[in-house]
Design a protein around this motif. Structure first.
Motif, PDB file in Angstrom:
ATOM      1  N   TYR A   1       2.323  -5.350   4.050  1.00 53.13           N
ATOM      2  CA  TYR A   1       0.927  -4.928   3.905  1.00 53.13           C
ATOM      3  C   TYR A   1       0.825  -3.407   3.888  1.00 53.13           C
ATOM      4  CZ  TYR A   1      -1.297  -9.490   4.265  1.00 53.13           C
ATOM      5  OH  TYR A   1      -1.735 -10.764   4.013  1.00 53.13           O
ATOM      6  N   TYR A   2       1.612  -2.760   4.720  1.00 57.34           N
ATOM      7  CA  TYR A   2       1.564  -1.294   4.783  1.00 57.34           C
ATOM      8  C   TYR A   2       2.016  -0.671   3.461  1.00 57.34           C
ATOM      9  CZ  TYR A   2       2.233   3.472   6.413  1.00 57.34           C
ATOM     10  OH  TYR A   2       2.162   4.838   6.553  1.00 57.34           O
ATOM     11  N   LEU A   3       3.107  -1.174   2.902  1.00 57.93           N
ATOM     12  CA  LEU A   3       3.591  -0.637   1.625  1.00 57.93           C
ATOM     13  C   LEU A   3       2.575  -0.883   0.504  1.00 57.93           C
ATOM     14  CD1 LEU A   3       7.387  -1.502   1.796  1.00 57.93           C
ATOM     15  CD2 LEU A   3       6.318   0.749   2.003  1.00 57.93           C
ATOM     16  N   ALA A   4       2.001  -2.077   0.474  1.00 61.61           N
ATOM     17  CA  ALA A   4       0.979  -2.376  -0.535  1.00 61.61           C
ATOM     18  C   ALA A   4      -0.235  -1.470  -0.344  1.00 61.61           C
ATOM     19  CB  ALA A   4       0.574  -3.845  -0.462  1.00 61.61           C
ATOM     20  N   TYR A   5      -0.601  -1.235   0.897  1.00 64.18           N
ATOM     21  CA  TYR A   5      -1.713  -0.332   1.219  1.00 64.18           C
ATOM     22  C   TYR A   5      -1.436   1.075   0.697  1.00 64.18           C
ATOM     23  CZ  TYR A   5      -4.282   2.903   4.297  1.00 64.18           C
ATOM     24  OH  TYR A   5      -5.033   3.930   4.797  1.00 64.18           O
ATOM     25  N   LEU A   6      -0.221   1.575   0.907  1.00 66.49           N
ATOM     26  CA  LEU A   6       0.128   2.913   0.436  1.00 66.49           C
ATOM     27  C   LEU A   6       0.097   3.001  -1.088  1.00 66.49           C
ATOM     28  CD1 LEU A   6       3.078   3.917   2.808  1.00 66.49           C
ATOM     29  CD2 LEU A   6       0.697   4.679   2.900  1.00 66.49           C
ATOM     30  N   VAL A   7       0.598   1.968  -1.754  1.00 67.29           N
ATOM     31  CA  VAL A   7       0.589   1.959  -3.222  1.00 67.29           C
ATOM     32  C   VAL A   7      -0.855   1.945  -3.730  1.00 67.29           C
ATOM     33  CG1 VAL A   7       1.162   0.592  -5.264  1.00 67.29           C
ATOM     34  CG2 VAL A   7       2.869   0.904  -3.464  1.00 67.29           C
ATOM     35  N   ALA A   8      -1.681   1.067  -3.163  1.00 68.18           N
ATOM     36  CA  ALA A   8      -3.084   0.973  -3.582  1.00 68.18           C
ATOM     37  C   ALA A   8      -3.817   2.288  -3.330  1.00 68.18           C
ATOM     38  CB  ALA A   8      -3.778  -0.171  -2.850  1.00 68.18           C
ATOM     39  N   LYS A   9      -3.571   2.873  -2.185  1.00 65.67           N
ATOM     40  CA  LYS A   9      -4.217   4.135  -1.826  1.00 65.67           C
ATOM     41  C   LYS A   9      -3.819   5.235  -2.814  1.00 65.67           C
ATOM     42  CE  LYS A   9      -4.314   7.293   2.117  1.00 65.67           C
ATOM     43  NZ  LYS A   9      -3.770   7.515   3.451  1.00 65.67           N
ATOM     44  N   ARG A  10      -2.550   5.289  -3.155  1.00 66.00           N
ATOM     45  CA  ARG A  10      -2.072   6.313  -4.096  1.00 66.00           C
ATOM     46  C   ARG A  10      -2.644   6.076  -5.495  1.00 66.00           C
ATOM     47  NH1 ARG A  10      -1.231  11.369  -4.730  1.00 66.00           N
ATOM     48  NH2 ARG A  10       0.491  11.882  -6.087  1.00 66.00           N
TER      49      ARG A  10
ATOM     50  N   ASP B   1      -5.488   4.713  -6.183  1.00 70.46           N
ATOM     51  CA  ASP B   1      -6.885   5.150  -6.100  1.00 70.46           C
ATOM     52  C   ASP B   1      -6.991   6.666  -6.199  1.00 70.46           C
ATOM     53  OD1 ASP B   1      -7.765   2.542  -5.851  1.00 70.46           O
ATOM     54  OD2 ASP B   1      -7.972   2.632  -3.664  1.00 70.46           O
ATOM     55  N   GLU B   2      -6.101   7.371  -5.487  1.00 68.20           N
ATOM     56  CA  GLU B   2      -6.114   8.839  -5.511  1.00 68.20           C
ATOM     57  C   GLU B   2      -5.865   9.376  -6.921  1.00 68.20           C
ATOM     58  OE1 GLU B   2      -3.068   9.791  -2.696  1.00 68.20           O
ATOM     59  OE2 GLU B   2      -4.366   9.435  -0.966  1.00 68.20           O
ATOM     60  N   LEU B   3      -5.001   8.696  -7.680  1.00 67.54           N
ATOM     61  CA  LEU B   3      -4.653   9.142  -9.024  1.00 67.54           C
ATOM     62  C   LEU B   3      -5.602   8.604 -10.085  1.00 67.54           C
ATOM     63  CD1 LEU B   3      -0.773   8.737  -8.783  1.00 67.54           C
ATOM     64  CD2 LEU B   3      -2.085  10.876  -8.719  1.00 67.54           C
ATOM     65  N   GLY B   4      -6.525   7.744  -9.670  1.00 63.46           N
ATOM     66  CA  GLY B   4      -7.495   7.185 -10.603  1.00 63.46           C
ATOM     67  C   GLY B   4      -6.964   6.020 -11.421  1.00 63.46           C
ATOM     68  N   TYR B   5      -5.875   5.415 -10.963  1.00 63.08           N
ATOM     69  CA  TYR B   5      -5.300   4.272 -11.671  1.00 63.08           C
ATOM     70  C   TYR B   5      -5.989   2.983 -11.249  1.00 63.08           C
ATOM     71  CZ  TYR B   5      -1.344   7.374 -12.702  1.00 63.08           C
ATOM     72  OH  TYR B   5      -0.550   8.409 -13.121  1.00 63.08           O
TER      73      TYR B   5
ATOM     74  N   LEU C   1      -8.135  -3.342   3.329  1.00 63.13           N
ATOM     75  CA  LEU C   1      -7.228  -2.216   3.111  1.00 63.13           C
ATOM     76  C   LEU C   1      -7.284  -1.680   1.686  1.00 63.13           C
ATOM     77  CD1 LEU C   1      -4.104  -3.465   5.086  1.00 63.13           C
ATOM     78  CD2 LEU C   1      -5.671  -1.636   5.747  1.00 63.13           C
ATOM     79  N   GLY C   2      -8.035  -2.356   0.817  1.00 61.04           N
ATOM     80  CA  GLY C   2      -8.125  -1.914  -0.571  1.00 61.04           C
ATOM     81  C   GLY C   2      -6.966  -2.358  -1.433  1.00 61.04           C
ATOM     82  N   ILE C   3      -6.169  -3.284  -0.930  1.00 59.36           N
ATOM     83  CA  ILE C   3      -5.047  -3.813  -1.701  1.00 59.36           C
ATOM     84  C   ILE C   3      -5.571  -4.684  -2.831  1.00 59.36           C
ATOM     85  CG2 ILE C   3      -3.031  -5.327  -1.581  1.00 59.36           C
ATOM     86  CD1 ILE C   3      -2.715  -4.348   1.377  1.00 59.36           C
ATOM     87  N   THR C   4      -6.631  -5.410  -2.562  1.00 59.53           N
ATOM     88  CA  THR C   4      -7.277  -6.241  -3.566  1.00 59.53           C
ATOM     89  C   THR C   4      -8.784  -6.018  -3.499  1.00 59.53           C
ATOM     90  OG1 THR C   4      -7.594  -8.509  -4.365  1.00 59.53           O
ATOM     91  CG2 THR C   4      -7.394  -8.232  -1.998  1.00 59.53           C
ATOM     92  N   GLU C   5      -9.455  -6.236  -4.597  1.00 62.20           N
ATOM     93  CA  GLU C   5     -10.917  -6.114  -4.612  1.00 62.20           C
ATOM     94  C   GLU C   5     -11.586  -7.468  -4.401  1.00 62.20           C
ATOM     95  OE1 GLU C   5     -12.046  -4.152  -8.208  1.00 62.20           O
ATOM     96  OE2 GLU C   5     -11.186  -2.246  -7.567  1.00 62.20           O
ATOM     97  N   VAL C   6     -10.788  -8.488  -4.225  1.00 57.41           N
ATOM     98  CA  VAL C   6     -11.307  -9.848  -4.067  1.00 57.41           C
ATOM     99  C   VAL C   6     -11.637 -10.094  -2.597  1.00 57.41           C
ATOM    100  CG1 VAL C   6     -10.814 -12.301  -4.337  1.00 57.41           C
ATOM    101  CG2 VAL C   6      -9.960 -10.666  -6.021  1.00 57.41           C
TER     102      VAL C   6
END
Length: 111
Positions: free
Chosen positions: A64-73, A75-79, A96-101
């Motif tokens: 979950y932490y790794l997925a959170y970091l990827v999702a957060k990054r 978002d920061e890059l606008g992807y 955590l913003g990993i999914t929008e569902v």
């Protein structure tokens, strides 16, 4: 914690990210309060606690932490991202913003 310097230790079955469980709990709890207020509905709190307990019991906080970091990054890059998997219907992943569902039944959000 600085995302660029993840602390980890080698274990019998691979690496384990130190403090992942605490970070996941802290970040998701903060998001819970932001989305549902300081006193969310009991059903939401129950689901949150149950999921957190399962994540800790089966030692999935690293995932979950790794997925959170990827999702957060992303978002920061606008992807645009859609990180899913076995936790795709998870309230914790949603918070955590990993999914929008949002996996909860329809309900009013407190804004």
């Amino acid at each position: 914690m600085n995302d660029n310097h993840i602390k980890y230790e080698k274990g019998r079955y691979g690496i384990s990210i130190l403090e992942a469980s605490e970070i996941i709990e802290q970040e998701s709890r903060s998001a819970l309060v932001r989305k549902y207020g300081s006193q969310p509905d009991k059903a939401i709190v129950s689901r949150f606690n149950k999921e957190l307990e399962i994540i800790k019991k089966y030692q999935k906080a690293d995932h979950y932490y790794l997925a959170y970091l990827v999702a957060k990054r992303c978002d920061e890059l606008g992807y645009v991202h859609s990180l899913r998997g076995c936790g795709g219907s998870s309230l914790i992943a949603y918070l955590l913003g990993i999914t929008e569902v949002n996996p909860l039944p329809p309900h009013p959000l407190r804004l």
